[in-house]
Design an enzyme around this catalytic site. Structure first.
Site, PDB file in Angstrom:
ATOM      1  N   ARG A  28     -19.081   1.460 -35.708  1.00 57.64           N
ATOM      2  CA  ARG A  28     -19.889   1.621 -36.971  1.00 57.64           C
ATOM      3  C   ARG A  28     -20.937   0.509 -36.600  1.00 57.64           C
ATOM      4  O   ARG A  28     -20.763  -0.701 -36.354  1.00 57.64           O
ATOM      5  CB  ARG A  28     -19.127   0.989 -37.973  1.00 57.64           C
ATOM      6  CG  ARG A  28     -17.640   1.865 -38.410  1.00 57.64           C
ATOM      7  CD  ARG A  28     -17.299   1.568 -39.866  1.00 57.64           C
ATOM      8  NE  ARG A  28     -16.004   2.514 -40.152  1.00 57.64           N
ATOM      9  CZ  ARG A  28     -15.050   2.489 -40.910  1.00 57.64           C
ATOM     10  NH1 ARG A  28     -15.168   1.140 -41.548  1.00 57.64           N
ATOM     11  NH2 ARG A  28     -13.994   3.320 -41.021  1.00 57.64           N
ATOM     12  N   SER A 120     -16.863   5.320 -43.417  1.00 61.31           N
ATOM     13  CA  SER A 120     -15.707   5.135 -44.538  1.00 61.31           C
ATOM     14  C   SER A 120     -16.192   4.726 -45.646  1.00 61.31           C
ATOM     15  O   SER A 120     -17.173   5.084 -46.415  1.00 61.31           O
ATOM     16  CB  SER A 120     -14.506   4.475 -43.942  1.00 61.31           C
ATOM     17  OG  SER A 120     -13.436   4.427 -44.783  1.00 61.31           O
ATOM     18  N   HIS A 121     -15.769   3.455 -46.320  1.00 58.44           N
ATOM     19  CA  HIS A 121     -16.124   2.869 -47.522  1.00 58.44           C
ATOM     20  C   HIS A 121     -17.416   1.917 -47.257  1.00 58.44           C
ATOM     21  O   HIS A 121     -17.792   1.419 -48.308  1.00 58.44           O
ATOM     22  CB  HIS A 121     -14.796   2.052 -47.766  1.00 58.44           C
ATOM     23  CG  HIS A 121     -14.312   0.805 -46.963  1.00 58.44           C
ATOM     24  ND1 HIS A 121     -13.866   1.452 -45.719  1.00 58.44           N
ATOM     25  CD2 HIS A 121     -14.560  -0.276 -46.883  1.00 58.44           C
ATOM     26  CE1 HIS A 121     -13.680   0.280 -45.059  1.00 58.44           C
ATOM     27  NE2 HIS A 121     -14.085  -0.794 -45.592  1.00 58.44           N
ATOM     28  N   ASP A 286     -13.003   6.909 -51.665  1.00 57.06           N
ATOM     29  CA  ASP A 286     -14.227   6.338 -50.887  1.00 57.06           C
ATOM     30  C   ASP A 286     -15.263   7.416 -50.221  1.00 57.06           C
ATOM     31  O   ASP A 286     -14.917   8.678 -50.477  1.00 57.06           O
ATOM     32  CB  ASP A 286     -13.530   5.673 -49.902  1.00 57.06           C
ATOM     33  CG  ASP A 286     -12.954   6.098 -48.741  1.00 57.06           C
ATOM     34  OD1 ASP A 286     -12.369   7.297 -48.980  1.00 57.06           O
ATOM     35  OD2 ASP A 286     -12.957   5.513 -47.667  1.00 57.06           O
ATOM     36  N   ASP A 288     -15.574   8.752 -47.377  1.00 54.76           N
ATOM     37  CA  ASP A 288     -15.198   9.857 -46.686  1.00 54.76           C
ATOM     38  C   ASP A 288     -13.629  10.319 -47.032  1.00 54.76           C
ATOM     39  O   ASP A 288     -13.148  11.443 -46.497  1.00 54.76           O
ATOM     40  CB  ASP A 288     -14.964   9.515 -45.173  1.00 54.76           C
ATOM     41  CG  ASP A 288     -13.821   8.646 -44.738  1.00 54.76           C
ATOM     42  OD1 ASP A 288     -13.401   7.669 -45.783  1.00 54.76           O
ATOM     43  OD2 ASP A 288     -13.182   8.296 -43.753  1.00 54.76           O
ATOM     44  N   ASP A 290     -10.594   9.082 -47.507  1.00 54.89           N
ATOM     45  CA  ASP A 290      -9.414   8.950 -47.056  1.00 54.89           C
ATOM     46  C   ASP A 290      -8.492   7.631 -47.970  1.00 54.89           C
ATOM     47  O   ASP A 290      -7.302   7.148 -47.673  1.00 54.89           O
ATOM     48  CB  ASP A 290      -9.170   8.573 -45.530  1.00 54.89           C
ATOM     49  CG  ASP A 290     -10.296   7.464 -45.261  1.00 54.89           C
ATOM     50  OD1 ASP A 290     -10.843   6.976 -46.164  1.00 54.89           O
ATOM     51  OD2 ASP A 290     -10.330   6.793 -44.143  1.00 54.89           O
ATOM     52  N   ARG A 291      -9.688   7.005 -48.836  1.00 51.38           N
ATOM     53  CA  ARG A 291      -8.723   5.994 -49.622  1.00 51.38           C
ATOM     54  C   ARG A 291      -8.841   6.482 -51.266  1.00 51.38           C
ATOM     55  O   ARG A 291      -9.726   7.284 -51.641  1.00 51.38           O
ATOM     56  CB  ARG A 291      -9.821   4.690 -49.590  1.00 51.38           C
ATOM     57  CG  ARG A 291      -9.719   4.161 -47.999  1.00 51.38           C
ATOM     58  CD  ARG A 291     -10.580   2.903 -47.984  1.00 51.38           C
ATOM     59  NE  ARG A 291     -10.670   2.547 -46.444  1.00 51.38           N
ATOM     60  CZ  ARG A 291     -10.608   1.402 -46.122  1.00 51.38           C
ATOM     61  NH1 ARG A 291     -10.177   0.291 -46.941  1.00 51.38           N
ATOM     62  NH2 ARG A 291     -10.693   1.011 -44.747  1.00 51.38           N
ATOM     63  N   THR A 355      -2.918  -3.295 -38.770  1.00 50.90           N
ATOM     64  CA  THR A 355      -3.706  -2.681 -39.603  1.00 50.90           C
ATOM     65  C   THR A 355      -4.729  -1.666 -38.886  1.00 50.90           C
ATOM     66  O   THR A 355      -5.112  -2.047 -37.544  1.00 50.90           O
ATOM     67  CB  THR A 355      -5.014  -3.589 -40.136  1.00 50.90           C
ATOM     68  OG1 THR A 355      -4.271  -4.433 -41.129  1.00 50.90           O
ATOM     69  CG2 THR A 355      -6.111  -2.697 -40.805  1.00 50.90           C
ATOM     70  N   GLU A 374      -1.279   1.456 -46.646  1.00 54.12           N
ATOM     71  CA  GLU A 374      -1.900  -0.018 -46.278  1.00 54.12           C
ATOM     72  C   GLU A 374      -2.250  -0.477 -47.571  1.00 54.12           C
ATOM     73  O   GLU A 374      -2.874   0.366 -48.314  1.00 54.12           O
ATOM     74  CB  GLU A 374      -2.820   0.111 -45.315  1.00 54.12           C
ATOM     75  CG  GLU A 374      -4.050   1.128 -45.426  1.00 54.12           C
ATOM     76  CD  GLU A 374      -4.908   1.331 -43.934  1.00 54.12           C
ATOM     77  OE1 GLU A 374      -4.349   0.927 -42.933  1.00 54.12           O
ATOM     78  OE2 GLU A 374      -5.958   1.797 -44.193  1.00 54.12           O
ATOM     79  N   SER A 376      -5.238  -1.461 -48.195  1.00 55.49           N
ATOM     80  CA  SER A 376      -6.760  -1.370 -48.381  1.00 55.49           C
ATOM     81  C   SER A 376      -6.985  -0.224 -48.997  1.00 55.49           C
ATOM     82  O   SER A 376      -7.769   0.734 -48.559  1.00 55.49           O
ATOM     83  CB  SER A 376      -7.433  -1.656 -46.953  1.00 55.49           C
ATOM     84  OG  SER A 376      -6.917  -0.851 -46.214  1.00 55.49           O
ATOM     85  N   LYS A 387      -5.019   8.811 -43.441  1.00 53.43           N
ATOM     86  CA  LYS A 387      -4.844   8.614 -44.948  1.00 53.43           C
ATOM     87  C   LYS A 387      -5.654   9.681 -45.665  1.00 53.43           C
ATOM     88  O   LYS A 387      -6.438  10.286 -45.356  1.00 53.43           O
ATOM     89  CB  LYS A 387      -4.924   7.097 -45.263  1.00 53.43           C
ATOM     90  CG  LYS A 387      -6.389   6.647 -44.766  1.00 53.43           C
ATOM     91  CD  LYS A 387      -6.694   5.249 -45.109  1.00 53.43           C
ATOM     92  CE  LYS A 387      -7.833   4.501 -44.538  1.00 53.43           C
ATOM     93  NZ  LYS A 387      -7.777   4.199 -43.099  1.00 53.43           N
TER      94      LYS A 387
END
Length: 563
Positions: A28, A120-121, A286, A288, A290-291, A355, A374, A376, A387
């Site tokens: 990233r 991601s986020h 989020d 992508d 996954d959250r 993590t 997790e 997060s 996730k």
């Protein structure tokens, strides 16, 4: 639709770029860095070469979260994959595919792996972040040895190979055939929703959820990320919710200039809407997909730790787990011990991992666990190796339908049965790296000095409280499947009353340093269950700040985000 075209691979001289070392979720960086000439091409070339001899003729999946630069990256991957011997790419229409959906496609179609274009986020847009990560043939994130290979290759690359004359229109589904010297190269553009939707229907009883939703209004916030189309199709078209159930479901390259992180701070508009009491269930996802964040009526907040424990306690409500016996669970180390209590009562194993979702992969593949998560805001199961935000929301709705309870009623029942783990996380984002590293070095020195065990601290909070240090360490993990050892995963300080504080430097940002402070404390007294986490944990947070001198090192009077 099909086309046939001869294209020519061309070697292009390049130079080494420093810092192309993938973290727990790929590489990233700022968009400006990723989009600089040859930077992205270098990293993709090294990712392909890291696959090794099996690259030639293999099939890979490509999809991303819609952020700025994604379409350019998809085009680059197609051109580089063609030149480097890949046999087939399965590409999402318009490049849009959630991270869980990529994992689903990899597993269902038995591909060699996949490339996911996401940070991601993290924020998007021209001034935001970009990311690329590789997932293996099990659908999960690449292990450390693979990402190390990418980095090693990036430090000595001098040429990448590309078919720059190959222009594939991936805005339309269909199969496109190309001739690359004496090899055939195929691009199959797919509807990224189809396989994922079928998988959800195999896991859940959509009819019972649909009936439940006839009496409960729901609200979903996609934060302008990739889940928007999935939310509209699954909850709208499949489950019959109205258009008033959706917020920010149109995908924007800059996420509407927002932060696509589903927490109380960045999804404040969902919290505000839920607080009015018109909706009985709410969820945010989020960038992508996954959250997830789960809310009940009047913005009743479910911590990710409690969400994981509640799902674990009610897995038998979900058809998928009625057919697949549960043997164990896993949680990341910073996540509270709420899951452990469920596992103990049910007689299942509970693993504590570093993590990073890749650590759950071995446990899932070995059949040691069926559920993991997790703190997060990540929850998942054995259905894929990532996730999965939408899966988590569906799991909650399935459980609520089966139990005929509200979100708040289900939590209160859970706490009555198991007690409550009060939990909070303080995020100090974009801090100067050097003082943060010094702080962590000082904390390591605190851990190394075992005479600190037994030391007492007075925490000043809603009420003053004395804490006695009972154990100190820097968390390490030995994988029970392959025996690999992962060290220095977070400073942990335990206290004699069962409280615990954890300090970590996050590895998911693109610049600066993010300090994360986690505080977890168990409460068995029912009169305290409905008190706020800020009240119950304030004294312990104060002790954490005393020991770490976090305010002095970061220069921050308060965290950027409190969860």
């Amino acid at each position: 639709m099909s086309s046939s075209l001869k294209v020519t691979p061309t070697p292009v001289s390049t130079r080494v770029f420093d810092g192309q070392k993938p973290g727990t979720s790929g590489l990233r960086k700022k968009v400006t860095e990723f989009m600089s000439p040859q930077y992205m091409e270098n990293f993709i070339q090294c990712t392909l070469e890291a696959i090794g001899p099996s690259l030639v003729g293999c099939t890979l999946v490509v999809g991303g979260d819609g952020r700025h630069g994604m379409k350019e990256a998809v085009n680059n991957i197609i051109q580089l994959a063609a030149a480097n011997g890949v046999g087939k790419l399965i590409v999402a229409q318009n490049g849009l595919m959630s991270t869980p959906a990529v994992s689903c496609v990899i597993r269902k179609r038995k591909t060699h792996g996949g490339i996911i274009l996401t940070a991601s986020h993290n924020p998007g847009g021209p001034d935001g972040d970009f990311g690329i990560k590789y997932n293996m043939d099990n659908g999960g994130p690449a292990p450390t040895e693979f990402t190390n290979r990418i980095h090693d290759l990036s430090q000595k690359i001098h040429t990448y190979h590309i078919c720059s004359d190959l222009q594939c229109d991936f805005s339309q589904t269909g199969t496109y055939n190309y001739q690359v010297e004496d090899r055939e190269f195929v691009v199959e553009v797919i509807d990224s929703f189809e396989d994922y939707n079928l998988m959800m229907k195999e896991i859940f009883d959509f009819e019972s959820i649909k009936n439940y939703l006839k009496g409960t209004k729901v609200l979903f916030n996609a934060l302008h990320g990739v889940t928007g189309p999935y939310v509209e199709k699954i909850f709208g078209e499949e489950l019959g919710t109205g258009t008033d159930s959706f917020m920010k479901t149109n995908v924007l390259t800059d996420f509407g200039q927002g932060h696509p992180d589903p927490n109380l701070t960045y999804a404040a508009d969902l919290v505000e809407a839920m607080a009015k009491g018109d909706f009985g269930f709410g969820a945010a996802f989020d960038g992508d997909g996954d959250r997830n964040m789960i809310l009940g009526a009047k913005a009743f907040f479910v911590t990710p730790c409690d969400s994981l424990a509640v799902i674990a306690n009610n897995l038998d409500c979900i058809p998928y787990f009625q057919k697949s016996p549960v043997t164990g669970y896993a949680r990341s180390m910073p996540t509270s011990g709420a899951l452990d209590r469920v596992a103990e009562k049910k007689g299942h194993d509970c693993y504590e991992t570093p993590t990073g979702w890749k650590f759950f992969g071995n446990l899932l593949d070995a059949g040691k666990i069926q559920l993991c998560g997790e703190e997060s805001f990540g929850t998942g199961s054995s259905h894929i190796r990532e996730k999965d935000g939408i899966w988590a929301a569906l799991a909650w709705l399935q459980i609520l339908a089966a139990r005929n309870l509200s979100v708040e009623e289900l939590l209160k029942e859970h706490w009555k049965q198991y007690g409550r783990n009060f939990f909070t996380r303080y995020d100090y984002e974009n801090c100067q790296a050097e003082p943060c590293n010094k702080m962590m070095a000082e904390l390591q020195a605190f851990v190394d000095d075992q005479s600190n065990i037994g030391k007492k601290f007075i925490g000043h909070g809603a009420t003053d409280k004395e804490y006695t240090v009972s154990k100190i360490d820097n968390f390490s993990y030995t994988d029970p499947v392959d025996g690999s050892v992962t060290t220095k995963q977070g400073i942990r300080i335990f206290f004699s009353d069962g409280s615990r504080i954890v300090f970590r430097l996050s590895g998911t940002g693109s610049s600066g340093a993010t300090v994360r402070l986690y505080v977890d404390s168990y409460e068995s007294e029912p009169d305290n269950f409905l008190k706020s986490a800020s009240e119950m944990l304030s004294a312990c947070v104060d002790v954490a700040l005393q020991i770490s001198k976090l305010k002095e090192y970061t220069g921050r009077d308060k965290p950027t985000v409190v969860t």
